[in-house]
Design a protein around this motif. Sequence first.
Motif, PDB file in Angstrom:
ATOM      1  N   LEU A 287       0.857  -1.185   0.000  1.00 29.38           N
ATOM      2  CA  LEU A 287       0.000   0.000   0.000  1.00 29.38           C
ATOM      3  C   LEU A 287       0.894   1.235   0.000  1.00 29.38           C
ATOM      4  CD1 LEU A 287      -3.069   0.751   0.235  1.00 29.38           C
ATOM      5  CD2 LEU A 287      -2.673   0.990   2.694  1.00 29.38           C
ATOM      6  N   GLN A 288       0.564   2.194  -0.841  1.00 27.60           N
ATOM      7  CA  GLN A 288       1.373   3.398  -0.924  1.00 27.60           C
ATOM      8  C   GLN A 288       1.097   4.324   0.256  1.00 27.60           C
ATOM      9  OE1 GLN A 288       1.052   5.148  -4.851  1.00 27.60           O
ATOM     10  NE2 GLN A 288       1.589   3.234  -5.870  1.00 27.60           N
ATOM     11  N   SER A 289       1.877   5.392   0.348  1.00 31.14           N
ATOM     12  CA  SER A 289       1.850   6.258   1.525  1.00 31.14           C
ATOM     13  C   SER A 289       0.528   6.974   1.724  1.00 31.14           C
ATOM     14  CB  SER A 289       2.983   7.285   1.436  1.00 31.14           C
ATOM     15  OG  SER A 289       2.868   8.066   0.248  1.00 31.14           O
ATOM     16  N   ASP A 290      -0.301   7.065   0.688  1.00 34.23           N
ATOM     17  CA  ASP A 290      -1.592   7.733   0.858  1.00 34.23           C
ATOM     18  C   ASP A 290      -2.604   6.873   1.593  1.00 34.23           C
ATOM     19  OD1 ASP A 290      -2.254   5.833  -1.031  1.00 34.23           O
ATOM     20  OD2 ASP A 290      -2.975   7.255  -2.538  1.00 34.23           O
ATOM     21  N   GLY A 291      -2.245   5.588   1.857  1.00 30.15           N
ATOM     22  CA  GLY A 291      -3.142   4.696   2.576  1.00 30.15           C
ATOM     23  C   GLY A 291      -4.342   4.240   1.785  1.00 30.15           C
ATOM     24  N   LYS A 292      -4.384   4.546   0.505  1.00 33.57           N
ATOM     25  CA  LYS A 292      -5.537   4.227  -0.332  1.00 33.57           C
ATOM     26  C   LYS A 292      -5.162   3.429  -1.580  1.00 33.57           C
ATOM     27  CE  LYS A 292      -8.624   7.018   1.792  1.00 33.57           C
ATOM     28  NZ  LYS A 292      -9.939   6.624   2.324  1.00 33.57           N
ATOM     29  N   THR A 293      -3.982   3.731  -2.123  1.00 36.09           N
ATOM     30  CA  THR A 293      -3.604   3.231  -3.443  1.00 36.09           C
ATOM     31  C   THR A 293      -2.545   2.149  -3.337  1.00 36.09           C
ATOM     32  OG1 THR A 293      -3.989   5.467  -4.278  1.00 36.09           O
ATOM     33  CG2 THR A 293      -2.863   3.930  -5.746  1.00 36.09           C
ATOM     34  N   CYS A 294      -2.753   1.069  -4.066  1.00 35.25           N
ATOM     35  CA  CYS A 294      -1.775  -0.020  -4.106  1.00 35.25           C
ATOM     36  C   CYS A 294      -0.736   0.246  -5.189  1.00 35.25           C
ATOM     37  CB  CYS A 294      -2.476  -1.348  -4.386  1.00 35.25           C
ATOM     38  SG  CYS A 294      -3.644  -1.842  -3.086  1.00 35.25           S
ATOM     39  N   SER A 295       0.467  -0.243  -4.956  1.00 39.48           N
ATOM     40  CA  SER A 295       1.517  -0.153  -5.969  1.00 39.48           C
ATOM     41  C   SER A 295       1.094  -0.912  -7.220  1.00 39.48           C
ATOM     42  CB  SER A 295       2.821  -0.727  -5.426  1.00 39.48           C
ATOM     43  OG  SER A 295       3.240  -0.017  -4.274  1.00 39.48           O
ATOM     44  N   PRO A 296       1.666  -0.570  -8.381  1.00 39.81           N
ATOM     45  CA  PRO A 296       1.253  -1.239  -9.619  1.00 39.81           C
ATOM     46  C   PRO A 296       1.492  -2.742  -9.631  1.00 39.81           C
ATOM     47  CG  PRO A 296       2.519   0.759 -10.081  1.00 39.81           C
ATOM     48  CD  PRO A 296       2.634   0.512  -8.615  1.00 39.81           C
ATOM     49  N   GLY A 297       2.453  -3.210  -8.871  1.00 36.49           N
ATOM     50  CA  GLY A 297       2.753  -4.644  -8.838  1.00 36.49           C
ATOM     51  C   GLY A 297       3.905  -4.898  -7.892  1.00 36.49           C
ATOM     52  N   MET A 298       4.394  -6.137  -7.899  1.00 34.05           N
ATOM     53  CA  MET A 298       5.541  -6.480  -7.060  1.00 34.05           C
ATOM     54  C   MET A 298       6.799  -5.824  -7.611  1.00 34.05           C
ATOM     55  SD  MET A 298       4.895 -10.563  -6.470  1.00 34.05           S
ATOM     56  CE  MET A 298       3.250 -11.222  -6.136  1.00 34.05           C
ATOM     57  N   THR A 299       7.639  -5.338  -6.714  1.00 33.33           N
ATOM     58  CA  THR A 299       8.919  -4.765  -7.120  1.00 33.33           C
ATOM     59  C   THR A 299      10.025  -5.804  -7.029  1.00 33.33           C
ATOM     60  OG1 THR A 299       8.235  -2.576  -6.367  1.00 33.33           O
ATOM     61  CG2 THR A 299      10.595  -2.943  -6.648  1.00 33.33           C
TER      62      THR A 299
END
Length: 586
Positions: A287-299
């Motif tokens: 989960l990205q820092s905005d607490g709402k949006t997931c990263s596009p995929g596994m890094t």
Amino acid sequence: MDIRRISFDTDDLSDDVIPLADVRSAVALDWDSKDDYVYWTDVSTDSISRAKWDGSKQEVVVDTSLESPAGLAIDWVTNKLYWTDAGTDRIEVSNTDGTMRTVLIWENLDRPRDIVVDPVEGYMYWTDWGANPKIERAGMDASNRLVIISSNLTWPNGLAIDYESQRLYWADAGMKTIEYAGLDGSHRKVLIGNNLPHPFGLTLYGERIYWTDWQAKSIQSADRRTGQSRETLQDNLENLMDIHVFHRHRPPVRTACKVRNGGCSHLCLLAPLPKGYSCTCPTGINLQSDGKTCSPGMTSFLIFARRTDIRMVSLDIPYFADVVVSVNVTMKNTIAIGVDPREGKVYWSDSTLRKISRASLDGSQFEDIITTGLLTTDGLAVDAIGRKIYWTDTGTNRIEVGNLDGSMRKVLVWQNLDSPRAIALYHEMGYMYWTDWGENAKLERSGMDGSGRVVLISNNLGWPNGLAVDKAGSQLLWADAHTERIEAADLNGANRHTLLSPVQHPYGLTLLDSYIYWTDWQTRSIHRADKDTGANVILVRANLPGLMDIQAVDRARPLGELFPVETEGSLSAWPLVHCHTTSPQG
């Protein structure tokens, strides 16, 4: 072997069988009145399925990475499916159609059994009958986890929530009791403490509590407040498991998850107040820092072949869980695997179909790139810098190269090969390395154009399988299934030493940062150890038959340390690269 129902709309309490196919060992049940589906787990097929009440529209919604799915619960407010797995010792959640699956709890679980959810308050409850039996609760987003009952338990089985009196009921087959307590575990009392040989499933409706009993082979009920007025609804029933009462009176719940999914890009899960909900990502994604949006995929991740599918294990998160790459194609015998981290594509060979194929890491854009002239492609490597694919073939005894789309194919090495297996590239130095497990097993090196070929190691080898280049440590690492060792040497084959022994039957080998990872045919597992010492061996994933090749990928460094990614407005320092021109095959 089947799922049955008894109608409370008539005085006749005879049962009828829902016409379902391939029910082998159904254990847990739940239902959804909104879409009129019944859901069940099957511990023989290790799957979760659903169907309409008339048996129509039957489908499997989850059938990967399950080992013993023993508990099941529907969140009827946000349409989520929660389950426990006593084999993987996990609690997971997904949409009711099986999409957007993620692991919620993976630590300090030991044989979790039943699970119930309370969308009204945002909590879930589960039983655990491992070495230290207990009943726990947590937010439906896994927050605020708490052990609420930990004493006088043996085999805590079925759970049920009484919303009216704010009680949690459970059945214990070892204590031979049905008990209840407040939703925080307080004010515990025994409701029924006699003539309960082996209670298993438990449910509530109206003023009655209902349960199944393995030993009595019956469905029974009693007054939910006093435990009196016991009745037997059905008897002489073999292999009784879970039980629920279907009705259309579940309490409505107001939640932000119902308004634009709470602003979440993926999963919106209920939680206790004051938070009320939280956003969560599918397995392996942060989960990205905005607490709402997931990263596009596994890094950072492992990707491995398992004969009939390809799976990924994220290294971005604190637990190891495999996710199937959902390529819409039938795989027969997938062996070798490689990744182009720049474009996010996976390449693989199938020795039965005699093809090399590729697809995006999300399973889209599938295509066959090599369909002729292959027999048994055991090794494969992607040159992300030169935009080439290299492969070995133990059937034709060749090492070949082509463009990533399969064009401009060229045979590089064809003499004195006897079952070439793994292949690894050192792009920055212009070398390729390969293992050969023929009559005279060896490890060789040449230029990536096939020139300057030299045998590096030719003694004390049996079945050299996996091979990896440790650029940071300037060493080669390989796994040998015959000598049962993982060994290392410098890039010229000198200073050879054993990292791990015995290793039962290692096959694929890869490394990332300070760890090596390998697949093992005998243990059916993926393991990890320190790459320099072989110490700190841990189990990454178990119960994976058909394991073949494995690769570790870090998409944050798609071209390696010496080839940084050039960004707009910057000029990276690139080493001098010498181009060698060869003619295509033929």
